[in-house]
Design an enzyme around this catalytic site. Structure first.
Site, PDB file in Angstrom:
ATOM      1  N   GLY A 207       9.615   7.635 -30.287  1.00  7.52           N
ATOM      2  CA  GLY A 207      10.612   6.588 -30.473  1.00  7.52           C
ATOM      3  C   GLY A 207      11.509   6.322 -29.289  1.00  7.52           C
ATOM      4  N   LYS A 210       8.170   5.005 -24.766  1.00  6.65           N
ATOM      5  CA  LYS A 210       7.095   5.219 -23.784  1.00  6.65           C
ATOM      6  C   LYS A 210       6.110   4.051 -23.793  1.00  6.65           C
ATOM      7  CE  LYS A 210       5.993   9.164 -25.668  1.00  6.65           C
ATOM      8  NZ  LYS A 210       7.083   9.226 -26.668  1.00  6.65           N
ATOM      9  N   GLU A 426      33.720  18.695 -48.902  1.00  2.35           N
ATOM     10  CA  GLU A 426      33.732  17.835 -47.711  1.00  2.35           C
ATOM     11  C   GLU A 426      35.061  17.920 -46.967  1.00  2.35           C
ATOM     12  OE1 GLU A 426      31.090  16.611 -46.575  1.00  2.35           O
ATOM     13  OE2 GLU A 426      29.904  17.095 -48.343  1.00  2.35           O
TER      14      GLU A 426
END
Length: 603
Positions: A207, A210, A426
């Site tokens: 990704g 290339k 959290e």
């Protein structure tokens, strides 16, 4: 780029049609023609010809009688009747008894129709189809289409990908721009005695662009560009892969100067370790590729591009100087690269003019070019779903969360107890991160469940590029990962399964510190672990004795435990803020980093 397509149907298709035509002739037409030569008469005619001694040969079947005239030039058949004196009457007439009278009829015509004519038709069709394909393929057609390369040939066009469309990989573009410049103006390099590399190997994670860089080379170069995947060389028949390599390089030499691009070259370029299963087709293909690359004369204008995300698996003979002279890393983009990539893809969609791409790039830390393109596309799709004409910064932020954690689960309803536990968990992460000097600032906290399975998450954003991490920073990161579990212990007095992913990440990071980063006093700077497939997940394998492995496990446990205790101590000292922020998040479900810091600092 305009693709010049090769003939789609191989010669096997045309030969199959010719064979089907012959089968139809033999199975349907031939019996019909044979039957037309035998005339059917009544039994009375047969008796009359017998009495007149006009019968040459006769064959008596169960339900019919086949016979010929005296000269055996005409053949007849009639139904069989109950006639006990028939045999004696035929004998007296001088008739000759036979069991194969039909096959002996007109032998010359039978041979011509059964053998000569079909063979002539088959040869004629084969020659015609062969000439037709030879004309289409420029005289380079091979038997049944096997052994011929399926390389796609691109020529320069006004449309397509160019270097300006590829962002975030400046070093790679610089290397490839030099290649294109050489193809356009080789005298500039020859005048000083410089030679261009015969091969350029593009390596990097999936990704990162290339293949896109190779397409950009095709868009920039005013020369033929041959594109083929490594897996297309591998065939069921031994020798076909090598034949395809020969054909590909023959075409390249005929059209030089040109560029040949082989994508996923590791499919045929793996190390020759004698472990090829079945036949040695892949090894033959690799050997032929090595021969073709090394057989080029200097500066003949044929340059090989190849791409792979497994460079460590390639054969050393393939990557040595003289074959692939230059290796071009195509790594994950940095902050500036991510910002440029986002701007390139944002030009393809309608956006509002107030987007801070630097902020979005910081939020998308570690994303590849393909993921950034997906983020922009998700933002555009979200705008369409909401009935808006342009994507906004909020759409891009939400699309980052979609890529990271998945879509929001609209039907997931948490109980009050679960919702409170997730909010506490959290906030524990966020507080431990914020109260440590070397942790990234908190960007967003949410307890809305996502399709990835996460019931909530805390998003931290780095201020800039971060290429190195100190031991203290890594320890703080482990402490942040354990902060959720520590908050549950401080506020709820119990623990839940919500820390499963945190435990996995903290353990992996602690093990890397001890085995790979040399951050253990006992092992000093000795590598206890090796990384394989660095571009495909970075799997690791221990390279030490069983006793050392046991020592490593003890140190990993001690390191994570120490940071867990540190996180618990931090939260216990700020228990009131932990309770206040947990309640605030519980009520609103999603809060920003600014809201979080405002309450934490008591402003």
């Amino acid at each position: 780029m305009n693709e010049v397509k090769q003939p789609k149907k191989p010669m096997m298709f045309y030969y199959t049609i010719a064979l089907l035509v012959l089968m139809v002739i033999n199975f349907f037409a031939m019996p019909y023609l044979s039957e037309r030569e035998v005339k059917e008469v009544d039994y009375g005619t047969f008796i009359q010809m017998t009495d007149d001694q006009k019968i040459g040969k006769v064959e008596i079947e169960d339900n019919e009688i086949l016979f010929s005239n005296k000269d055996e030039t005409k053949f007849y058949k009639t139904g069989r009747m109950d006639d006990p004196n028939l045999t004696m009457r035929l004998y007296d007439s001088g008739a000759k008894f036979s069991s194969k009278i039909v096959e002996q009829m007109n032998p010359v015509a039978s041979v011509i129709l059964s053998w000569v004519l079909p063979i002539l038709i088959f040869i004629a069709l084969g020659q015609w189809m062969s000439k037709k394909l030879m004309n289409k393929a420029g005289g380079n057609s091979m038997m049944f289409g096997m052994g011929k390369s399926n390389a796609k040939i691109y020529v320069k066009s006004s449309e397509g990908i160019r270097f300006k469309d590829v962002a975030g990989e400046d070093e790679a573009k610089e290397n490839l721009t030099e290649i294109v410049d050489y193809l356009h103006n080789p005298d500039k390099f020859k005048s000083i005695g410089a030679q261009m590399p015969k091969g350029v190997l593009l390596v990097g994670p999936p990704g990162t662009g290339k293949t896109m860089l190779a397409k950009a080379v095709a868009g920039e170069a005013n020369v033929p560009f041959f594109s083929m995947s490594g897996s297309e060389f591998v065939e069921m028949f031994v020798g076909m892969g090598a034949s395809k390599v020969r054909d590909l390089f023959k075409q390249a030499k005929d059209k030089a100067p040109c560029i040949v691009f082989i994508d996923e070259i590791d499919a045929i370029g793996k190390k020759r370790d004698g472990q090829f299963a079945g036949n040695d087709e892949r090894e033959q293909t690799l050997n032929q590729l090595l021969t073709e690359m090394d057989g080029f004369e200097g500066n003949n204008g044929v340059i090989i591009l190849a791409a792979t995300n497994r460079p460590e698996s390639l054969d050393p003979a393939l990557t040595r100087p003289g074959r692939f002279d230059r290796r071009v890393p195509v790594e994950l983009p940095d902050l500036k690269g991510r910002e440029e990539i986002l701007k390139v893809h944002a030009k393809k969609v309608k956006t509002t003019g107030d987007i801070d791409f630097n902020k979005i790039a910081r939020m998308a830390s570690g994303a590849s070019g393909a993921e950034l393109a997906n983020i922009v596309n998700e933002a555009a799709l979200r705008a369409v779903r909401d009935g808006r004409a342009a994507a906004s910064e909020a759409d891009l932020e939400e699309s980052i969360e979609v890529v990271i954690a998945g879509y929001q689960k609209k039907n997931a309803i948490l109980t009050d107890k679960e919702k409170w536990a997730v909010a506490t968990h959290e906030i524990g992460h966020a507080m431990v991160a914020a109260l440590q000097t070397n942790s990234a600032p908190v960007q967003k906290i949410t307890i809305i469940p996502r399709t990835s399975g996460a019931l909530g998450y805390t998003m931290q954003v780095e201020e800039g590029n971060h290429y190195l991490m100190t031991k203290v920073e890594l320890e703080n990161k482990i402490a942040t990962l354990t902060g959720g579990r520590a908050a549950e212990e401080v506020m709820l007095g119990s623990i839940s399964t919500g820390a499963a992913n945190d435990i996995e990440q903290a353990t992996k990071l602690a093990r890397a510190m001890i085995t790979r980063y040399g951050m253990s006093k006992d092992f000093d700077m000795v590598a206890m672990e090796t990384v394989t497939n660095q571009y495909l997940g970075g799997d690791t394998s221990l390279a030490c004795s069983a006793q050392t492995q046991a020592d490593i496990d003890k140190q990993v446990v001690a390191l994570v435990k120490a940071q867990h205790e540190k996180a618990g101590k931090i939260l216990l000292e700020h228990r009131d803020k932990l309770a206040e922020l947990s309640q605030y998040l519980y009520d609103r479900e999603t809060i920003t980093g600014e809201e979080f810091m405002k309450i934490l600092k008591g402003a």
